[in-house]
Design a protein around this motif. Structure first.
Motif, PDB file in Angstrom:
ATOM      1  N   VAL A  99       0.842  -1.203   0.000  1.00 51.47           N
ATOM      2  CA  VAL A  99       0.000   0.000   0.000  1.00 51.47           C
ATOM      3  C   VAL A  99       0.877   1.252   0.000  1.00 51.47           C
ATOM      4  CG1 VAL A  99      -1.709   1.330   1.304  1.00 51.47           C
ATOM      5  CG2 VAL A  99      -1.966  -1.148   1.071  1.00 51.47           C
ATOM      6  N   LEU A 100       1.887   1.284   0.854  1.00 53.54           N
ATOM      7  CA  LEU A 100       2.739   2.467   0.973  1.00 53.54           C
ATOM      8  C   LEU A 100       3.518   2.771  -0.311  1.00 53.54           C
ATOM      9  CD1 LEU A 100       4.084   2.022   4.615  1.00 53.54           C
ATOM     10  CD2 LEU A 100       2.322   3.617   3.802  1.00 53.54           C
ATOM     11  N   GLY A 102       2.371   2.145  -3.270  1.00 57.90           N
ATOM     12  CA  GLY A 102       1.415   2.406  -4.338  1.00 57.90           C
ATOM     13  C   GLY A 102       1.117   1.198  -5.212  1.00 57.90           C
ATOM     14  N   ALA A 103       1.645   0.046  -4.869  1.00 60.21           N
ATOM     15  CA  ALA A 103       1.383  -1.164  -5.647  1.00 60.21           C
ATOM     16  C   ALA A 103      -0.027  -1.690  -5.400  1.00 60.21           C
ATOM     17  CB  ALA A 103       2.410  -2.244  -5.312  1.00 60.21           C
ATOM     18  N   ALA A 104      -0.615  -1.338  -4.256  1.00 61.58           N
ATOM     19  CA  ALA A 104      -1.974  -1.775  -3.913  1.00 61.58           C
ATOM     20  C   ALA A 104      -2.764  -0.548  -3.465  1.00 61.58           C
ATOM     21  CB  ALA A 104      -1.931  -2.818  -2.796  1.00 61.58           C
ATOM     22  N   PRO A 105      -4.082  -0.589  -3.648  1.00 59.35           N
ATOM     23  CA  PRO A 105      -4.914   0.542  -3.214  1.00 59.35           C
ATOM     24  C   PRO A 105      -4.958   0.663  -1.692  1.00 59.35           C
ATOM     25  CG  PRO A 105      -6.287  -1.245  -4.033  1.00 59.35           C
ATOM     26  CD  PRO A 105      -4.859  -1.647  -4.288  1.00 59.35           C
ATOM     27  N   ALA A 106      -5.307   1.855  -1.220  1.00 54.64           N
ATOM     28  CA  ALA A 106      -5.319   2.132   0.220  1.00 54.64           C
ATOM     29  C   ALA A 106      -6.226   1.179   0.998  1.00 54.64           C
ATOM     30  CB  ALA A 106      -5.740   3.577   0.464  1.00 54.64           C
ATOM     31  N   LYS A 107      -7.371   0.774   0.421  1.00 51.73           N
ATOM     32  CA  LYS A 107      -8.283  -0.136   1.127  1.00 51.73           C
ATOM     33  C   LYS A 107      -7.621  -1.479   1.433  1.00 51.73           C
ATOM     34  CE  LYS A 107     -12.942   1.227  -0.253  1.00 51.73           C
ATOM     35  NZ  LYS A 107     -14.144   0.739  -0.947  1.00 51.73           N
ATOM     36  N   PHE A 108      -6.628  -1.850   0.643  1.00 53.09           N
ATOM     37  CA  PHE A 108      -5.933  -3.121   0.851  1.00 53.09           C
ATOM     38  C   PHE A 108      -5.205  -3.134   2.194  1.00 53.09           C
ATOM     39  CE2 PHE A 108      -2.553  -6.286  -0.077  1.00 53.09           C
ATOM     40  CZ  PHE A 108      -3.371  -7.356  -0.407  1.00 53.09           C
ATOM     41  N   PHE A 109      -4.930  -1.959   2.746  1.00 53.34           N
ATOM     42  CA  PHE A 109      -4.295  -1.880   4.063  1.00 53.34           C
ATOM     43  C   PHE A 109      -5.127  -2.611   5.107  1.00 53.34           C
ATOM     44  CE2 PHE A 109      -3.737   0.341   8.161  1.00 53.34           C
ATOM     45  CZ  PHE A 109      -2.427  -0.043   8.412  1.00 53.34           C
ATOM     46  N   GLY A 110      -6.442  -2.670   4.905  1.00 54.70           N
ATOM     47  CA  GLY A 110      -7.305  -3.386   5.842  1.00 54.70           C
ATOM     48  C   GLY A 110      -6.916  -4.847   5.996  1.00 54.70           C
ATOM     49  N   VAL A 111      -6.458  -5.460   4.919  1.00 58.83           N
ATOM     50  CA  VAL A 111      -6.031  -6.861   4.994  1.00 58.83           C
ATOM     51  C   VAL A 111      -4.788  -6.971   5.866  1.00 58.83           C
ATOM     52  CG1 VAL A 111      -5.348  -8.901   3.682  1.00 58.83           C
ATOM     53  CG2 VAL A 111      -6.983  -7.294   2.705  1.00 58.83           C
ATOM     54  N   GLY A 112      -3.829  -6.078   5.633  1.00 60.96           N
ATOM     55  CA  GLY A 112      -2.623  -6.079   6.458  1.00 60.96           C
ATOM     56  C   GLY A 112      -2.938  -5.800   7.916  1.00 60.96           C
TER      57      GLY A 112
END
Length: 143
Positions: A99-100, A102-112
């Motif tokens: 996420v940081l 930019g390879a994944a969208p910000a919402k993907f942070f929820g998985v982490g």
């Protein structure tokens, strides 16, 4: 299946159930799961786009992982609980980095975040139960 018998077992059961349920969702409706994670959902996929294949594979892995966690919780298999903590923290670090950068969208942070918080809660539960570290006692010889 029996219910968990410890706080750490319950943390594993909750994580396992969520992994199982979200894995099923990904198998039944990959577009829904993609949207939940913040990825663009395309109406038509171009030739050579294997997003749906990858979604099926990762969703099936989540279903399997959920079942492993549920069985471990039912058996109160503490060694498995301990093994998950560092690896879930690594998953948190990798997903957050995606996420940081930019390879994944910000919402993907929820998985982490789900992985990281889950690992910390399980680790805390194990610590509270005195099971965070394996016992160093040597078995006694039985004559």
């Amino acid at each position: 299946m029996r219910l968990p018998r410890s706080f750490s077992g319950w943390t594993m059961a909750v994580f396992g159930f969520l992994a199982f349920a979200l894995g099923l969702l990904g198998l039944v409706s990959p577009a829904t799961l993609l949207a939940m994670l913040g990825f663009e959902v395309l109406d038509v996929r171009p030739a050579g786009d294997y997003t749906l294949v990858y979604m099926a594979a990762s969703s099936m892995a989540a279903v399997n992982m959920g079942v492993y966690y549920l069985f471990a919780a039912a058996a109160d298999y503490t060694p498995f609980f301990r093994w998950t903590v560092p690896f879930r923290l690594v998953t948190f670090a990798v997903f957050t980095t995606l996420v940081l950068t930019g390879a994944a969208p910000a919402k993907f942070f929820g998985v982490g975040l789900w992985e990281g918080v889950g690992a910390l809660v399980t680790g805390f539960a194990l610590w509270r139960e005195g099971k965070l570290l394996p016992s160093r006692r040597q078995p006694r010889d039985v004559a």
